[in-house]
Every structure is written in C-alpha cells, then in structure tokens.
Design a protein around this motif. Structure first.
Motif, PDB file in Angstrom:
ATOM      1  N   GLU A   1       0.942  -1.150  -0.144  1.00  0.00           N
ATOM      2  CA  GLU A   1      -0.019  -0.194   0.117  1.00  0.00           C
ATOM      3  C   GLU A   1       0.848   1.194   0.019  1.00  0.00           C
ATOM      4  O   GLU A   1       2.059   1.162   0.540  1.00  0.00           O
ATOM      5  N   VAL A   2       0.400   2.290  -0.749  1.00  0.00           N
ATOM      6  CA  VAL A   2       0.976   3.371  -0.823  1.00  0.00           C
ATOM      7  C   VAL A   2       0.185   4.401  -0.761  1.00  0.00           C
ATOM      8  O   VAL A   2      -1.141   4.627  -1.592  1.00  0.00           O
ATOM      9  N   GLY A   3       0.199   5.686   0.163  1.00  0.00           N
ATOM     10  CA  GLY A   3      -0.436   6.685   0.118  1.00  0.00           C
ATOM     11  C   GLY A   3      -0.358   7.960   1.063  1.00  0.00           C
ATOM     12  O   GLY A   3       0.863   7.844   1.744  1.00  0.00           O
ATOM     13  N   ASP A   4      -1.172   8.914   1.140  1.00  0.00           N
ATOM     14  CA  ASP A   4      -0.796  10.076   2.117  1.00  0.00           C
ATOM     15  C   ASP A   4      -1.037   9.488   3.289  1.00  0.00           C
ATOM     16  O   ASP A   4      -1.997   8.699   3.613  1.00  0.00           O
ATOM     17  N   THR A   5      -0.177   9.937   4.224  1.00  0.00           N
ATOM     18  CA  THR A   5      -0.085   9.495   5.590  1.00  0.00           C
ATOM     19  C   THR A   5      -1.251   9.506   6.465  1.00  0.00           C
ATOM     20  O   THR A   5      -1.852   8.639   7.015  1.00  0.00           O
ATOM     21  N   TYR A   6      -1.924  10.575   6.343  1.00  0.00           N
ATOM     22  CA  TYR A   6      -3.247  10.792   7.149  1.00  0.00           C
ATOM     23  C   TYR A   6      -4.270   9.987   6.623  1.00  0.00           C
ATOM     24  O   TYR A   6      -4.958   9.388   7.400  1.00  0.00           O
ATOM     25  N   GLU A   7      -4.528   9.790   5.301  1.00  0.00           N
ATOM     26  CA  GLU A   7      -5.432   9.177   4.648  1.00  0.00           C
ATOM     27  C   GLU A   7      -5.191   7.457   4.865  1.00  0.00           C
ATOM     28  O   GLU A   7      -6.289   6.761   5.187  1.00  0.00           O
ATOM     29  N   VAL A   8      -4.076   7.206   4.742  1.00  0.00           N
ATOM     30  CA  VAL A   8      -3.793   5.627   5.083  1.00  0.00           C
ATOM     31  C   VAL A   8      -4.107   5.148   6.615  1.00  0.00           C
ATOM     32  O   VAL A   8      -4.639   4.237   6.726  1.00  0.00           O
ATOM     33  N   PHE A   9      -3.752   6.013   7.562  1.00  0.00           N
ATOM     34  CA  PHE A   9      -4.112   5.914   8.826  1.00  0.00           C
ATOM     35  C   PHE A   9      -5.699   5.904   8.905  1.00  0.00           C
ATOM     36  O   PHE A   9      -6.120   5.353   9.852  1.00  0.00           O
ATOM     37  N   LYS A  10      -6.306   6.962   8.439  1.00  0.00           N
ATOM     38  CA  LYS A  10      -7.598   7.017   8.575  1.00  0.00           C
ATOM     39  C   LYS A  10      -8.436   5.984   8.103  1.00  0.00           C
ATOM     40  O   LYS A  10      -9.150   5.320   8.695  1.00  0.00           O
ATOM     41  N   GLU A  11      -8.154   5.630   6.866  1.00  0.00           N
ATOM     42  CA  GLU A  11      -8.663   4.551   6.373  1.00  0.00           C
ATOM     43  C   GLU A  11      -7.756   3.724   5.545  1.00  0.00           C
ATOM     44  O   GLU A  11      -7.451   3.778   4.278  1.00  0.00           O
ATOM     45  N   PRO A  12      -7.157   2.766   6.164  1.00  0.00           N
ATOM     46  CA  PRO A  12      -6.071   1.857   5.430  1.00  0.00           C
ATOM     47  C   PRO A  12      -6.907   0.854   4.514  1.00  0.00           C
ATOM     48  O   PRO A  12      -7.762   0.485   4.705  1.00  0.00           O
ATOM     49  N   LEU A  13      -6.223   0.704   3.351  1.00  0.00           N
ATOM     50  CA  LEU A  13      -6.891  -0.016   2.377  1.00  0.00           C
ATOM     51  C   LEU A  13      -6.739  -1.533   2.402  1.00  0.00           C
ATOM     52  O   LEU A  13      -7.443  -2.469   2.223  1.00  0.00           O
ATOM     53  N   HIS A  14      -5.335  -1.747   2.410  1.00  0.00           N
ATOM     54  CA  HIS A  14      -4.673  -2.913   2.523  1.00  0.00           C
ATOM     55  C   HIS A  14      -5.001  -3.732   3.910  1.00  0.00           C
ATOM     56  O   HIS A  14      -4.687  -3.160   5.045  1.00  0.00           O
ATOM     57  N   PRO A  15      -5.688  -4.976   3.969  1.00  0.00           N
ATOM     58  CA  PRO A  15      -5.889  -5.853   5.154  1.00  0.00           C
ATOM     59  C   PRO A  15      -4.719  -5.718   6.411  1.00  0.00           C
ATOM     60  O   PRO A  15      -4.708  -5.406   7.540  1.00  0.00           O
ATOM     61  N   TYR A  16      -3.496  -5.885   5.576  1.00  0.00           N
ATOM     62  CA  TYR A  16      -2.291  -5.897   6.544  1.00  0.00           C
ATOM     63  C   TYR A  16      -2.020  -4.439   7.046  1.00  0.00           C
ATOM     64  O   TYR A  16      -1.676  -4.443   8.134  1.00  0.00           O
ATOM     65  N   THR A  17      -2.317  -3.396   6.303  1.00  0.00           N
ATOM     66  CA  THR A  17      -1.982  -2.140   7.017  1.00  0.00           C
ATOM     67  C   THR A  17      -2.807  -1.803   8.041  1.00  0.00           C
ATOM     68  O   THR A  17      -2.565  -1.465   8.993  1.00  0.00           O
ATOM     69  N   ALA A  18      -4.342  -2.261   7.852  1.00  0.00           N
ATOM     70  CA  ALA A  18      -5.162  -1.952   8.858  1.00  0.00           C
ATOM     71  C   ALA A  18      -4.743  -2.843  10.070  1.00  0.00           C
ATOM     72  O   ALA A  18      -4.735  -2.322  11.299  1.00  0.00           O
ATOM     73  N   MET A  19      -4.559  -4.116   9.896  1.00  0.00           N
ATOM     74  CA  MET A  19      -4.110  -4.891  11.113  1.00  0.00           C
ATOM     75  C   MET A  19      -2.715  -4.576  11.813  1.00  0.00           C
ATOM     76  O   MET A  19      -2.773  -4.473  12.895  1.00  0.00           O
ATOM     77  N   LEU A  20      -1.960  -3.963  10.917  1.00  0.00           N
ATOM     78  CA  LEU A  20      -0.567  -3.291  11.593  1.00  0.00           C
ATOM     79  C   LEU A  20      -0.720  -2.203  12.459  1.00  0.00           C
ATOM     80  O   LEU A  20      -0.454  -2.225  13.491  1.00  0.00           O
ATOM     81  N   ILE A  21      -1.479  -1.410  12.098  1.00  0.00           N
ATOM     82  CA  ILE A  21      -1.996  -0.299  12.687  1.00  0.00           C
ATOM     83  C   ILE A  21      -2.686  -0.609  13.739  1.00  0.00           C
ATOM     84  O   ILE A  21      -2.508  -0.032  14.865  1.00  0.00           O
ATOM     85  N   ALA A  22      -3.571  -1.428  13.658  1.00  0.00           N
ATOM     86  CA  ALA A  22      -4.442  -1.647  14.945  1.00  0.00           C
ATOM     87  C   ALA A  22      -3.677  -2.534  15.950  1.00  0.00           C
ATOM     88  O   ALA A  22      -4.219  -2.807  17.230  1.00  0.00           O
ATOM     89  N   SER A  23      -2.416  -3.067  15.874  1.00  0.00           N
ATOM     90  CA  SER A  23      -1.775  -3.938  16.598  1.00  0.00           C
ATOM     91  C   SER A  23      -0.623  -3.063  17.546  1.00  0.00           C
ATOM     92  O   SER A  23      -0.374  -3.820  18.354  1.00  0.00           O
ATOM     93  N   ILE A  24      -0.630  -1.874  17.262  1.00  0.00           N
ATOM     94  CA  ILE A  24       0.408  -1.047  18.174  1.00  0.00           C
ATOM     95  C   ILE A  24      -0.347  -0.712  19.335  1.00  0.00           C
ATOM     96  O   ILE A  24      -1.089   0.000  19.208  1.00  0.00           O
ATOM     97  N   PRO A  25       0.143  -0.970  20.548  1.00  0.00           N
ATOM     98  CA  PRO A  25      -0.582  -0.395  21.829  1.00  0.00           C
ATOM     99  C   PRO A  25       0.175   0.838  22.019  1.00  0.00           C
ATOM    100  O   PRO A  25       1.303   1.348  21.609  1.00  0.00           O
ATOM    101  N   SER A  26      -0.625   1.998  22.502  1.00  0.00           N
ATOM    102  CA  SER A  26      -0.465   3.093  22.507  1.00  0.00           C
ATOM    103  C   SER A  26      -0.725   4.106  23.810  1.00  0.00           C
ATOM    104  O   SER A  26      -1.850   3.424  24.332  1.00  0.00           O
ATOM    105  N   VAL A  27      -0.197   4.817  24.109  1.00  0.00           N
ATOM    106  CA  VAL A  27      -1.087   5.548  25.518  1.00  0.00           C
ATOM    107  C   VAL A  27      -2.083   6.386  25.303  1.00  0.00           C
ATOM    108  O   VAL A  27      -2.977   6.533  25.946  1.00  0.00           O
ATOM    109  N   ALA A  28      -2.407   6.466  23.825  1.00  0.00           N
ATOM    110  CA  ALA A  28      -3.534   7.193  23.532  1.00  0.00           C
ATOM    111  C   ALA A  28      -4.762   6.274  23.568  1.00  0.00           C
ATOM    112  O   ALA A  28      -5.853   6.583  23.491  1.00  0.00           O
ATOM    113  N   ASP A  29      -4.418   4.991  23.751  1.00  0.00           N
ATOM    114  CA  ASP A  29      -5.473   3.829  23.582  1.00  0.00           C
ATOM    115  C   ASP A  29      -6.611   4.021  24.636  1.00  0.00           C
ATOM    116  O   ASP A  29      -7.686   3.942  24.501  1.00  0.00           O
ATOM    117  N   ILE A  30      -5.998   4.537  26.014  1.00  0.00           N
ATOM    118  CA  ILE A  30      -6.814   4.912  26.937  1.00  0.00           C
ATOM    119  C   ILE A  30      -8.047   6.023  26.615  1.00  0.00           C
ATOM    120  O   ILE A  30      -9.208   5.814  27.239  1.00  0.00           O
TER     121      ILE A  30
END
Lengths: 295, 347, 341
Positions: free
Chosen positions: C249-278
């Motif tokens: 996948e290639v794209g503008d960062t904001y758009e890719v994070f807002k709406e990832p198109l490839h399933p791997y991209t989506a799952m990768l972003i969803a797998s990162i724990p962050s302080v923002a999660d709370i």
C-alpha cells in the motif's frame, strides 16, 4: 504456518546434521578423504601393500609410474610401500602425543576458564612462560638425550602440546560463560558439570577439534623433523628416516631424479597436513548449526 | 495477600576503576511491592535503573543497601544475604527473562534439548514419555503450536517472537513465583508484541505467577498493566506509581506528563505537524536545579525553590494507590497530552 | 475503479521504483528479498517505508543504492532518479562510477546505527572538512559557515561541538552529527534507516523536529525506513507499507491511517499499543501468524495465510498494483476485478 509433522529417523538427522555439512564444501570432501585415507593407510595398509624390501639397483630413484605410484627410493624399493608402512609410526606417535596434550590442556583450560579469577590468571602466566620456550630445539635436544622409544618421544611431544590450548580454551570458556544463554542456565541452577559439558561444551568442540588438528600436524612435523636430523632413529620406514637417508646418506638432492623423489615424499606429507586442517574446518559447521544454511 | 517479593530502600552503586574512584548510581532508593498473582509494569528509559531493580528482585544483583523480601521473609539486608537457606531454596523460582531472543537460547541445541534438562531437574517424578508430553503441553501453553513441529527446531529456525515464547516456556518449568520480563518485546516485531503481552497476562491468570513487565515503551507498559500498578522510573528513582490507566489520564509528575506528551502516537494528525518538545525545559544551568535532589529538576518546566525541599522516599498520595514523588503533586496545573487537542475524534 | 500507473515519470516524482526484483543466493535456494516493488517517491516530501522484520526494507534500499553483497542478484525492474539539474538516471543500470558520483552529493544515506561509524580519532570539525574535501566542496572561506549553519539546524551548538571527539558526545548527539555530515553536501535525496531506534523519548522528539526542519529548509526528498508506526504517523507525508518483499500500500499518511485499504496495513496499525488507547477506548489486536519465509514464499498474495479476507483467488494469483483512488496504490484483490469486498 502450515502444520507439517515430519517423522525423522535418527539416521536421517545424523546425515543432515553431520554428514551433509561436511560434504557440502570442497574442503570438507578433501579433508574427509584425507582422514579416511590416513586411517586406512595406518590400519589395513601394511597388510594390503607388502613392504618392498628387494634391492633393485637398476630401479634407483625411479620416477612415479603406474607400477610405482610414488616412485622408488635410493635402493630401488617401492616408495609407496614404505610410506604406507611408515605411516603407522608417523601418525600414531603424534596422535598419542596430541591426545595427551589436548586432554591435559582441556582439563586445565576448562577448569581455569570456568572458575576464573586467580586460577585463570595463574594459568595464563604459566602458559605464557611455557609458550616462549622454543619447542623444536628443546624437543630436539631432549630426544637426543632421552631413551629412544616411541613412548618417550610421544610424551616429549605432548609437553609442548598442552599450553596453547589451555590458555585459549580458558579464554573461550570465560567468554562463553558470560553469554546470555549460559547465564540463563546458571540462574536455573542446572549444575556446573552440566553447564560446562552440555551447554558450553558443544561450542568448544570445533575449537578443540581445530586445535587438535593443528597440534597434531605440528607434532607430525616435529617427529619427522627430529628423525630427519638423525636424533631419534626409530622405525626405518619412518618418513623422517627415509628423508634422512635420501638427503644425507645417498645425496639425493644432487641427483635430478633424487630431487624429484624427495619432493614427492615431502608433498605427500604436505597434502596430508592440509587435509587434516581442512577436515577440522569442515567439522566446525557440524557443531555450529548457525553456520549452516538458512533453512 | 502478602507480596511475592518486595524491596525497601534499595540502592545500587557500581564502582569503576582500580581505586574505586568513579561511582555510578544505578538505583538511588526504591521501595516496591510485587503483589501475588499480579502483573505490574516498570517503565523508564535506559539508565533509569529499571533493569537493575528487576535483577535485584530476583536475586541476580545484590543491592548496595536496603532490604529484599521474598514471600514475606527478608532474604537480603545491608548488602548481604540474611536467610541463606531460604534464599538458596527459593532462588530458582524467581526468574529473569532476557530481552534478547537471539542470545538467550543456546544456538546449538534444539527446542527439546533446551527444555529437557530443566524438566529433568525440576520435574524429577516424570519418566521419559511423561517428560515429552509435558514439554509438548508447555509448548502449546506458550503458543508454539503444533508442538511436534517445533520440538526439533533450532533457535535460528524461529522468529524473535517464537524465541521469546520458548524462553518463557523454559522459565515456566520451575513453577516460578515471579517472572521479571525485561524488555521482552523490544526486539520483536511490533505487530506481535501485543500477543506476547497477552501471553504474559494469561500466564498470570492461569498459573498465579506474578510478572513484572519492564519496558521503555510506555504504550506497551500501559497495555500490559491495565488497571494494575505501573512504576515510572527515572535516574534510579520511582517518580510516580499507581494504576497504569489512572496514571495515563491523570499523571501527577511533570516527568510522567512530559513522557506521555512526547511519545509519538500512531494517530494521523489533521495536517502533518510535528509537535515540539512538550513539558521539558531547556537545561538552564545551576541554581535551582542543583539545589533539588529531584532527578528531573534540570529539565522540569515547573522548577522552583519549593523543589529543594524534596525528600527522596517521601511520596505524595494523589489517589487511591496512586503516589508521586513531586513536591507539587496534587497541585499541578491542569494538563492534557500534547497530542490530544490535535487528534480528531477524541474528546 | 483501477487505473494503470502512469508510464512516464511525472514532474512530482523524484524516485520511481518499478517492478524491482532482487534475490540473495544461498545454499538452500534463493531468498526473494525484493519481490516486485513499485513505489513512486514524491519530490520534496518525506516518505516512510514501513516494514517489519522479513519485509525486506533494508534490502530494498541496498538494491537501489547498489550496496548489495556479493551473493545478491538484481533480477529486474528499474529505479529512475530524476536529477534536479535535469535528466534521469536508472540506478539499477548505473555502473559503479556513476553511483560513486551520486552517493553523497546527490543521494545521502544515513544507515542504521550510523552514530557508531564516526571516526574515533577525528574531531567533529575534522569530519566535516574531510567529507567536504572528499567531494570537492571544500572552500576555506565559506565552508565553515555552511557547517555551522547545518549544525544549528540539527540543534547542536557549533562552538561546543566542533572541537569534540565522538566519544565525548552522547548517542543522540552523534546521531545528529551524522545527519549534519550527510546534509552538508546538500543531497537531493536522503535515505534514513531507522534514525530513531536507539533514542529515548525526548531525544526522539527532538530528532523528529530536526528532520522536519531539514525537510523544510533544504526542500529535499526524504525516505525514512522504519518499523515504528507512530513515528510514521507524525513525521511522514507519504507512507509505503512493505510486506514480504513487496509494497502492498502507498498513500498520504493521514489518509492511510484514517482509512487503510490493505488488510495488512489495517491490522498492523491496529496492533500497536499506545498511550492514546485509554483516551480512544481502543484495544490493540495483534496480527495472527508469522511473516512468511522469503525463501519459500506462499503463492499468490503473500499475506493470504494471515488475511481474514483471503479467498481462493488470493491463494493462486499474482496481484497487480492498482490505484483505486488518486494517489493511493494497493496490492489487494479486494480492489480489482475478481476480488470480493
């Protein structure tokens, strides 16, 4: 990951783990062939190839041919048969010397390395002094002075075979001991003996094997050297004795064919040395799976 | 429930040089309880003392001062072992798992021969067939399935995540009271870090083992602890501790606030706008910073004369189970993480 | 819905990687480290290449920088670099002398762990002088000013730092010195491999700011290789996701994070724990399974064994890279004829 359950017999695992890595490189094949040849030469060789004791003046210094693959010596005798018969002594004495030297070097090195601290420092000091003694001249002189039996020569050679390994092994054990996986075993209290022999040990085998090969080769050279220089006449088929006669008694170097035969004999010796070293290198891959290919 | 391990006022000083001239204070003074059957997080940068603290808790490092207790019994005091028999009898059940999955396993041994000697020692009653079965069940427990596939593999056949699972399996054989997992996910792919943390949490649930999750990754540490205690460390001191979720919402130490604000977050910003360093002041020089024992003083935007009255070891209670080392704790100005206002969809 | 990629290299593209293939020869076969990579790198922007271990990200860089080891073979594709002075060069086909002329002055490269590559017996100042002299850019009158200016862009005080030796500097400072050394040659394209990995949170934050300043000041094209998703979200304008040696996948960062198109991209972003999660009431979810072996990659789509949307088609057919919307490239059957939403 797809579930693949492969039933592997022990023999297949042995092939994969030991035989294949050795055979994969040219060096490994050459080394293995050399070692096998050496063993055969020393064990069944003399029975298969009878010693040529017939003096044939017309065949003096004959060049290598089908009938005499290594040519003939100064008395027209087949050189190959002499080499084969002499191999027993030329291999066995250095082997025993190396074995004694390596075993003692190993025990001292392992212990000093594992215990560390003052013991290791003392060992290093002793071996450092020992290593500065020029080994060949000392062996030469002592061989001249001491009773000339194969056993004394072997013991004499072993005197200089242990310090190098002991020192290097102590350093190697010391550094291996600090590695994470050893630390983990120490924390799990798996026992000093277990850790030394089953965790650290396998990592040392290529180290020791290589050392064994190097020391063995060195001892062979020393043995042939002292016999060549006439200090310790042992078995007349001893290659050193052959060279001694060829060069000094029969002035082989002044005869064109003579030089060639001397060269042939020395080459045999060099090829064997190379083969032993290559074999030790190939063994390193057997004991270190990481050196093996990406599977 | 008495804590499975606890420390009181431990410190650790490493001396360098032949004449012991240079001293490095890895840990200044720390007191901490590890609850039974619990998971706590220890978060801090390298040099914060978190690794030293973890190692002290499992008896791998002797503290220079202070007390260490296991299962209610004091085992170390004043730099020496006090109850030697108890210490030796229990030492193996306080386990430390390394961060480096590439060096913590013997490369010339396969999975079975890595686990078997430990099983032999600690599960003596098992015969050969039972041992094999035990090993297979263990592999399944840590997620290395199918067990038959993994049993004769060598470490270099396994990925980083798999190796860590194996290290954990090895640690579980002794039925540990406490596992210190030091940066166990740092060298593992980001997408599977959470699965390792989940494994640690399930081990706590199913076996009742306590786990200390040590990490420099704040997000991972917060996820691991959840509502359990998290200890924020800096330069050898615990600056704040309390339930992780609470600390993230209401951090009561300027260092914690700066940490939360400056950690990059995987949210897309409205425009690409890189935030400046938030909550960290330029080192100003001597003066007030030197007067205060607070390790964060030289970088703290709220530094003033009050800070020189700080007593290390005296924590301010700012909530149930939530404590901070800042003299101003409880009176800090209102705060929101630096990334919050720019993040769409978050209140 | 899908459109073919423009055949030529557009005016905003600085580097165009097209169908790049590279493999390593090892005894058990070949490791297909770069397996059909197509990636347009926009000029003047920061593009991040994101990949985990086994994705082939370092191999990709080494391929078009021609820094490959002896057992590597480039099997196809092109890497067209548009030069600011005009003209293009295909890096894949360029010979070593061309590459040598490009490296440093046109293409800057900060490899991983670069802070350890500083010469311990030279001062920082001597490093700069040597670097400039080696590229024929040393001018005794004006160069020092340039050096001072670069150092201040990386937030280092020239008067403090110039006379120091590397061992007198902290890790973060050494990192910045290396970046300054790269930038003093004013390269058009700068590649940075994991620039933030060994840094603590505050140093990392400062470095992100520095990289942003550099981008704005020099108006160059930056390519950032990393596995650290949050860094990408903050710093990069464009993001390319690499999996098993190919760009998915290639794209503008904001758009890719807002709406990832490839399933791997989506799952990768969803797998990162962050302080923002709370704050977001978000629970990270790991990606199941393991990355595939590059020695024996699965057929068809390399992600299909782990993909919840995989179909029979995904298992068997090699995929095209498609452009479902402007500026977004994806390699997934969902977005092409034959796929299923």
């Amino acid at each position: 990951m797809t579930a693949e359950v492969r039933a592997k017999s022990k023999l297949y695992l042995f092939y994969l783990d030991v035989v294949r890595p050795v055979l994969k490189s040219g060096r490994g094949v050459f080394g293995l062939a050399t070692v096998v040849t050496m063993v055969l030469m020393a064990t069944v060789g003399p029975s298969l190839i009878p010693l040529d004791t017939e003096i044939k003046p017309s065949m003096r210094w004959c060049l290598p041919s089908l009938e005499h693959p290594l040519g003939c010596d100064y008395m027209g005798r087949d050189l190959l048969s002499m080499v084969v018969h002499g191999s027993r002594e030329v291999f066995l004495i250095p082997f025993i010397a190396t074995l004694i030297g390596i075993l003692s070097g190993m025990s001292i090195g392992l212990l000093a390395g594992y215990v560390g601290g003052k013991a290791r420092r003392a060992l290093t000091a002793v071996t450092d002094i020992w290593l500065t003694i020029p080994s060949f001249p000392v062996i030469f002189i002592l061989a001249y002075v001491l009773p000339k039996s194969p056993l004394t020569i072997a013991l004499l050679l072993s005197l200089f075979s242990w310090p190098g390994l002991a020192r290097a092994l102590a350093a190697e054990v010391s550094s291996l001991k600090a590695r994470d996986f050893v630390e983990a075993c120490i924390n799990l209290r798996l026992g000093k003996m277990y850790i030394l022999f089953r965790e650290i040990g396998p990592h040392l085998v290529p180290f020791v094997a290589y050392n064994f090969a190097a020391v063995f080769v060195g001892n062979m050279t020393s043995l042939i050297g002292i016999v060549l220089l006439g200090v310790a006449p042992l078995n007349p088929t001893n290659w050193g004795y052959l060279l001694n006669q060829m060069i000094f008694t029969y002035r082989g170097l002044l005869i064109p064919n003579g030089s060639i035969i001397i060269f042939v004999l020395v080459s045999v010796f060099v090829v064997i040395k190379l083969g032993v070293v290559f074999f030790a290198q190939a063994l390193e891959e057997v004991f270190n799976p990481r050196l093996r290919v990406y599977e | 429930m008495s804590p499975v391990a606890s420390v009181r006022g431990v410190s650790k000083v490493y001396t360098k040089g032949v004449f012991r001239k240079r001293a490095i204070k890895a840990l200044q003074t720390v007191s901490l309880d590890v609850p039974e059957k619990g998971l706590i997080s220890l978060v801090g940068e390298s040099g914060s003392g978190k690794t030293t603290l973890g190692k002290i808790l499992v008896g791998l490092v002797m503290p220079s001062s202070g007390e260490l207790s296991w299962l209610g019994t004091t085992v170390v005091k004043g730099g020496r072992i006090t109850r030697r028999d108890f210490y030796l009898a229990n030492r193996h059940r306080f386990v430390y798992v390394h961060q480096d999955p590439y060096s913590s396993l013997n490369p010339s041994k396969n999975v079975r021969s890595i686990l078997e000697p430990v099983v032999r020692k600690y599960k003596k009653h098992l015969g050969e067939a039972d041992r094999l079965r035990y090993i297979k069940e263990l592999l399944e427990e840590v997620g290395l399935v199918p067990a038959e596939y993994f049993i004769d593999k060598y470490p270099h056949h396994l990925s980083g995540g798999m190796r860590q699972r194996l290290s954990l399996a090895r640690a579980l054989i002794v039925d540990p009271h406490l596992i210190v997992a030091d940066e166990v996910v740092s060298m593992v792919d980001p997408s599977i870090r959470v699965s390792l943390i989940n494994l640690l949490r399930s081990v706590v649930e199913s076996r009742g083992t306590s786990v200390i999750f040590v990490s420099h990754d704040l997000g991972a540490a917060v996820y691991a602890a959840g509502d359990n205690p998290m200890y924020v460390m800096f330069k050898g001191l615990v600056l704040e501790f309390g339930p992780a979720s609470e600390i993230v919402y209401r951090p009561e130490h300027p260092y914690t606030r700066a940490l939360i604000s400056n950690v990059p977050v995987p949210l897309a910003l409205a425009e690409r706008r890189v935030r400046g360093l938030d909550g960290v002041a330029e080192p100003s020089g001597e003066g007030a910073a030197a007067a205060s024992p607070c390790p964060f003083a030289s970088m703290c935007p709220l530094l003033d004369e009050e800070c020189s009255s700080l007593n290390l070891g005296e924590y301010v209670r700012v909530g149930p189970n939530h404590y901070s080392l800042c003299v101003k704790a409880g009176r800090l100005p209102k705060w929101r993480p630096g990334w919050l206002s720019t993040t769409p969809g978050v209140t | 819905m899908s459109s073919k990629l423009g055949a030529g290299v557009g005016p905003e593209i600085k580097l165009m990687l097209r169908n790049l293939r590279m493999e390593y020869l090892v005894r058990e076969g070949t490791i297909k480290a770069v397996n059909d990579v197509t990636l347009p790198v926009e000029e003047g922007r920061i593009t991040a290449i994101v990949g985990e271990s086994g994705s082939g990200k370092t191999s990709l860089i080494e391929t078009f920088l021609k820094l490959l080891p002896k057992n590597a073979r480039i099997r196809g594709g092109e890497a067209i670099l548009r030069l600011s002075r005009g003209g293009e060069v295909d890096l894949v086909r360029a010979d070593e002398s061309t590459m040598r002329r490009l490296r440093g002055r046109v293409i800057g490269y900060v490899p991983q762990g670069a802070q350890n590559s500083l010469n311990p017996v030279l001062t920082v100042e001597q490093h700069f002088v040597e670097t400039l002299k080696n590229h024929g850019l040393w001018d005794s009158k004006s160069s020092m000013e340039e050096v001072r200016s670069v150092l201040s862009t990386v937030r280092l005080d020239p008067d403090t730092v110039l006379k120091k030796y590397p061992f007198e500097l902290s890790g973060g400072m050494k990192q910045r010195v290396v970046i300054a050394l790269t930038m003093v040659l004013k390269p058009e394209l700068v590649i940075l491999d994991e620039p933030t990995s060994a840094l603590d949170v505050f140093s990392q934050r400062v470095l992100l700011n520095i990289l942003d300043s550099i981008s704005k000041r020099y108006r160059n094209t930056m390519v950032l290789i990393t596995h650290d998703i949050p860094i990408v979200a903050e710093l990069a304008d464009r993001v390319a996701v690499l999996y098993a040696g190919t760009v998915v996948e290639v794209g503008d960062t904001y758009e890719v994070f807002k709406e990832p198109l490839h399933p791997y991209t989506a799952m990768l972003i969803a797998s990162i724990p962050s302080v923002a999660d709370i704050y977001l009431k978000r629970v990270p979810r790991p990606v199941p399974g393991e990355p595939p072996s590059l020695l024996n990659p699965p057929p068809g789509c390399k992600f299909h064994p782990r993909c919840p949307y995989a179909t029979e088609h995904c298992r068997t057919s090699e995929l095209p890279l498609v452009e479902p919307r402007k500026g977004r490239l994806v390699k997934c059957w969902i977005y092409s004829r034959g796929g299923r939403e």
